[in-house]
Design a protein around this motif. Structure first.
Motif, PDB file in Angstrom:
ATOM      1  N   THR A   1      14.098  25.507 104.354  1.00  0.00           N
ATOM      2  CA  THR A   1      14.374  24.808 103.103  1.00  0.00           C
ATOM      3  C   THR A   1      15.308  25.655 102.247  1.00  0.00           C
ATOM      4  OG1 THR A   1      12.426  25.770 102.033  1.00  0.00           O
ATOM      5  CG2 THR A   1      12.152  23.628 103.125  1.00  0.00           C
ATOM      6  N   VAL A   2      16.073  24.991 101.405  1.00  0.00           N
ATOM      7  CA  VAL A   2      16.975  25.695 100.493  1.00  0.00           C
ATOM      8  C   VAL A   2      16.610  25.319  99.063  1.00  0.00           C
ATOM      9  CG1 VAL A   2      18.895  25.904 102.116  1.00  0.00           C
ATOM     10  CG2 VAL A   2      18.699  23.844 100.707  1.00  0.00           C
ATOM     11  N   ASN A   3      16.793  26.264  98.168  1.00  0.00           N
ATOM     12  CA  ASN A   3      16.477  26.038  96.758  1.00  0.00           C
ATOM     13  C   ASN A   3      17.703  25.731  95.924  1.00  0.00           C
ATOM     14  OD1 ASN A   3      13.679  26.608  97.146  1.00  0.00           O
ATOM     15  ND2 ASN A   3      14.146  28.807  97.143  1.00  0.00           N
ATOM     16  N   SER A   4      18.885  26.018  96.467  1.00  0.00           N
ATOM     17  CA  SER A   4      20.116  25.776  95.730  1.00  0.00           C
ATOM     18  C   SER A   4      21.217  25.367  96.694  1.00  0.00           C
ATOM     19  CB  SER A   4      20.548  27.028  94.946  1.00  0.00           C
ATOM     20  OG  SER A   4      20.807  28.097  95.833  1.00  0.00           O
ATOM     21  N   VAL A   5      22.193  24.623  96.183  1.00  0.00           N
ATOM     22  CA  VAL A   5      23.289  24.129  97.021  1.00  0.00           C
ATOM     23  C   VAL A   5      24.608  24.218  96.267  1.00  0.00           C
ATOM     24  CG1 VAL A   5      21.841  22.528  98.348  1.00  0.00           C
ATOM     25  CG2 VAL A   5      22.963  21.745  96.242  1.00  0.00           C
ATOM     26  N   TRP A   6      25.687  24.189  97.035  1.00  0.00           N
ATOM     27  CA  TRP A   6      27.035  24.038  96.507  1.00  0.00           C
ATOM     28  C   TRP A   6      27.396  22.561  96.646  1.00  0.00           C
ATOM     29  CZ3 TRP A   6      30.190  28.488  95.223  1.00  0.00           C
ATOM     30  CH2 TRP A   6      29.526  29.704  95.396  1.00  0.00           C
ATOM     31  N   ILE A   7      27.912  21.976  95.584  1.00  0.00           N
ATOM     32  CA  ILE A   7      28.213  20.542  95.569  1.00  0.00           C
ATOM     33  C   ILE A   7      29.710  20.324  95.713  1.00  0.00           C
ATOM     34  CG2 ILE A   7      27.961  18.377  94.307  1.00  0.00           C
ATOM     35  CD1 ILE A   7      25.814  19.683  92.625  1.00  0.00           C
TER      36      ILE A   7
ATOM     37  N   LEU B   1      32.642  19.086 103.959  1.00  0.00           N
ATOM     38  CA  LEU B   1      31.285  19.621 103.988  1.00  0.00           C
ATOM     39  C   LEU B   1      31.272  21.006 104.624  1.00  0.00           C
ATOM     40  CD1 LEU B   1      28.218  19.227 103.565  1.00  0.00           C
ATOM     41  CD2 LEU B   1      28.147  18.198 105.855  1.00  0.00           C
ATOM     42  N   ALA B   2      31.946  21.153 105.764  1.00  0.00           N
ATOM     43  CA  ALA B   2      32.040  22.460 106.403  1.00  0.00           C
ATOM     44  C   ALA B   2      32.804  23.439 105.516  1.00  0.00           C
ATOM     45  CB  ALA B   2      32.713  22.330 107.768  1.00  0.00           C
ATOM     46  N   GLY B   3      33.823  22.927 104.821  1.00  0.00           N
ATOM     47  CA  GLY B   3      34.592  23.776 103.916  1.00  0.00           C
ATOM     48  C   GLY B   3      33.762  24.307 102.765  1.00  0.00           C
ATOM     49  N   LEU B   4      32.791  23.536 102.305  1.00  0.00           N
ATOM     50  CA  LEU B   4      31.895  24.005 101.241  1.00  0.00           C
ATOM     51  C   LEU B   4      31.121  25.248 101.695  1.00  0.00           C
ATOM     52  CD1 LEU B   4      30.347  20.712  99.797  1.00  0.00           C
ATOM     53  CD2 LEU B   4      31.687  22.390  98.533  1.00  0.00           C
ATOM     54  N   ILE B   5      30.645  25.215 102.936  1.00  0.00           N
ATOM     55  CA  ILE B   5      29.913  26.358 103.472  1.00  0.00           C
ATOM     56  C   ILE B   5      30.833  27.572 103.592  1.00  0.00           C
ATOM     57  CG2 ILE B   5      28.797  27.249 105.555  1.00  0.00           C
ATOM     58  CD1 ILE B   5      26.944  25.497 103.967  1.00  0.00           C
TER      59      ILE B   5
ATOM     60  N   LEU C   1      21.672  32.726 103.521  1.00  0.00           N
ATOM     61  CA  LEU C   1      21.519  31.299 103.760  1.00  0.00           C
ATOM     62  C   LEU C   1      22.317  30.515 102.721  1.00  0.00           C
ATOM     63  CD1 LEU C   1      19.837  29.474 105.723  1.00  0.00           C
ATOM     64  CD2 LEU C   1      18.159  29.270 103.878  1.00  0.00           C
ATOM     65  N   PHE C   2      22.983  29.440 103.170  1.00  0.00           N
ATOM     66  CA  PHE C   2      23.785  28.610 102.270  1.00  0.00           C
ATOM     67  C   PHE C   2      23.432  27.138 102.471  1.00  0.00           C
ATOM     68  CE2 PHE C   2      26.346  32.293 103.461  1.00  0.00           C
ATOM     69  CZ  PHE C   2      26.662  32.826 102.224  1.00  0.00           C
ATOM     70  N   GLY C   3      23.415  26.402 101.378  1.00  0.00           N
ATOM     71  CA  GLY C   3      23.230  24.961 101.440  1.00  0.00           C
ATOM     72  C   GLY C   3      24.390  24.261 100.755  1.00  0.00           C
ATOM     73  N   ALA C   4      24.804  23.124 101.290  1.00  0.00           N
ATOM     74  CA  ALA C   4      25.930  22.380 100.719  1.00  0.00           C
ATOM     75  C   ALA C   4      25.644  20.889 100.777  1.00  0.00           C
ATOM     76  CB  ALA C   4      27.219  22.689 101.476  1.00  0.00           C
ATOM     77  N   VAL C   5      26.061  20.185  99.743  1.00  0.00           N
ATOM     78  CA  VAL C   5      25.947  18.727  99.693  1.00  0.00           C
ATOM     79  C   VAL C   5      27.288  18.166  99.239  1.00  0.00           C
ATOM     80  CG1 VAL C   5      24.842  16.744  98.599  1.00  0.00           C
ATOM     81  CG2 VAL C   5      23.473  18.768  99.168  1.00  0.00           C
ATOM     82  N   ASN C   6      27.883  17.321 100.066  1.00  0.00           N
ATOM     83  CA  ASN C   6      29.144  16.673  99.704  1.00  0.00           C
ATOM     84  C   ASN C   6      28.849  15.245  99.271  1.00  0.00           C
ATOM     85  OD1 ASN C   6      32.001  16.730  99.414  1.00  0.00           O
ATOM     86  ND2 ASN C   6      32.201  15.517 101.269  1.00  0.00           N
TER      87      ASN C   6
END
Length: 426
Positions: A75-81, A382-386, A9-14
């Motif tokens: 839910t996610v506990n961590s994200v890539w910014i 945003l899609a690129g972060l994933i 699972l991956f989370g991302a926030v731009n």
């Protein structure tokens, strides 16, 4: 039909100046990328890529992520910014070690990457990425994986992305204050490049122009790696402000006019077409615009003129950046536009005429489950972060163990050896 089982699972926030967007995606057991949920909201506390209000920025990040989590059902506990501000700059470093003609093993590659740490020169700035772009064997380029090959010398080109430390710490803290761990902060041009550029384009040479609301990043790629980056403190938001100023209207009205009726290309019918300043049902709301008729309408030609004038200023800056980055000649051909500003009607034709190069507009890549509303240029990063997170990129700073460098000494080499020993142990 049963939902596929998610293995990772991956989370991302731009974090942009106009909107903050979030995406949750997963890799299935069959190694397929699936978007589980994505959402966005208006940005708060961010100006030209910098956090200006910590409380407001934290709230906006938390809100965008909660919306994505609600859609995803997880839910996610961590994200890539992702960030486009913070004074991003790029540099390339080279390092080479002796192999002696034998077969290259993984230990040799790790040794080379560890040696690459010493050639990075951040000059007091924060290193966001330090990644091997491609390897060389006896000076020959284009080697994707040297393991198992023979060579006298093994080298690597390392791409280093730098940023100002304080703005990055502010962005990180804004996310951490929302009780979310940060996997890494990723420069927006890196993420957008993963989403918008093909492997062949990266190899042949291409310029990527990410046109955000308040920052436009110009990056040049060739030989499979990012070679240079320039940030321009202008964007589509400046077009909106120019419209609001020219007609004396509110920003939200100017934004609607730009998106619904605006164009970067003039048409002979523009002088005859009258467009309403107010949206349907709001005819009597707000001030009467300058140059408007009794129904508070303006000629479309005047709107297009304001847009093209402001775009002309931006394209001048983009052209200067491309020249500084050496994007000229036979290798300086295709220019790819992305970002929210790239959604303006006619932008590709306008940019092609202004830059004198072929231009295409790139949107977010096709990923299973991605909502149509987010399959647009404004959500490409945003899609690129994933995609970047799923690629599990190598960072030479995380390579271990710490190998002891070996050298052949002759002449003054003994003095160098003594100096290295003193520096290492004392």
């Amino acid at each position: 039909m049963a939902q596929p089982r998610i293995a990772r699972l991956f989370g991302a926030v731009n974090i942009g100046s106009f909107r903050i967007s979030a995406m949750i995606a997963g890799i299935t057991e069959t190694n397929e990328m699936v978007v589980l949920g994505s959402a966005h909201r208006a940005a708060q506390g961010v100006k030209r890529g910098y956090v200006t209000d910590m409380t407001a920025a934290t709230y906006a990040v938390r809100d965008a992520l909660e919306r994505a989590e609600k859609i995803a059902g997880v839910t996610v506990n961590s994200v890539w910014i992702g960030t486009s501000g913070a004074g991003l700059t790029s540099q390339t470093a080279q390092v080479e070690i002796e192999i002696g003609g034998r077969r290259i093993e993984q230990d040799d590659i790790d040794h080379l990457l560890v040696a690459g740490r010493d050639v990075i020169q951040p000059d007091g700035r924060m290193v966001l990425h330090a990644q091997p772009a491609h390897y060389t064997l006896d000076g020959a380029h284009g080697v994707a994986n040297p393991k198992g090959l023979h060579a006298e010398r093994l080298g690597v080109d390392i791409h280093v992305m730098l940023a100002d430390g304080a703005p990055i710490r502010n962005i990180t803290e804004a996310v951490q204050n929302a009780h979310i761990d940060v996997e890494a902060v990723v420069a927006s041009p890196i993420a957008a490049g993963h989403a918008c550029l093909s492997t062949e384009e990266r190899d042949l040479g291409v310029a990527l122009v990410e046109m955000g609301a308040e920052v436009t990043n110009v990056s040049v790629h060739a030989g499979g790696m990012l070679l240079g980056l320039a940030s321009i403190p202008m964007g589509s938001g400046d077009v909106t402000d120019a419209i609001a100023s020219a007609f004396g209207i509110r920003r939200f009205q100017a934004e609607r006019l730009k998106c619904v009726n605006g164009s970067a290309i003039a048409s002979p019918a523009d002088h005859r077409e009258m467009i309403a300043i107010n949206a349907p049902g709001e005819e009597n709301a707000g001030p009467v615009a300058r140059h408007a008729d009794e129904a508070n309408r303006i000629p479309r030609a005047e709107l297009v003129a304001v847009i093209t004038q402001q775009l002309g200023r931006l394209m001048e800056e983009v052209n200067k950046a491309l020249k500084v980055l050496g994007f000229t000649g036979t290798k300086g051909q295709l220019v790819v536009f992305t970002g929210g500003g790239a959604e303006l009607t006619g932008l590709a034709d306008f940019a092609q005429s202004a830059l004198g190069k072929p231009v295409r507009v790139a949107k977010a890549p096709e990923i299973r489950g991605l909502a149509d509303a987010h399959a647009k240029p404004g959500f490409a990063a945003l899609a690129g972060l994933i995609l970047y997170a799923a690629a599990d990129p190598i960072d030479i700073r995380a390579i271990g163990p710490n190998y002891q460098q070996t050298h052949t000494y002759a002449g003054m080499g003994l003095a160098v050896r003594v100096w290295r020993a003193i520096r290492e142990y004392f």
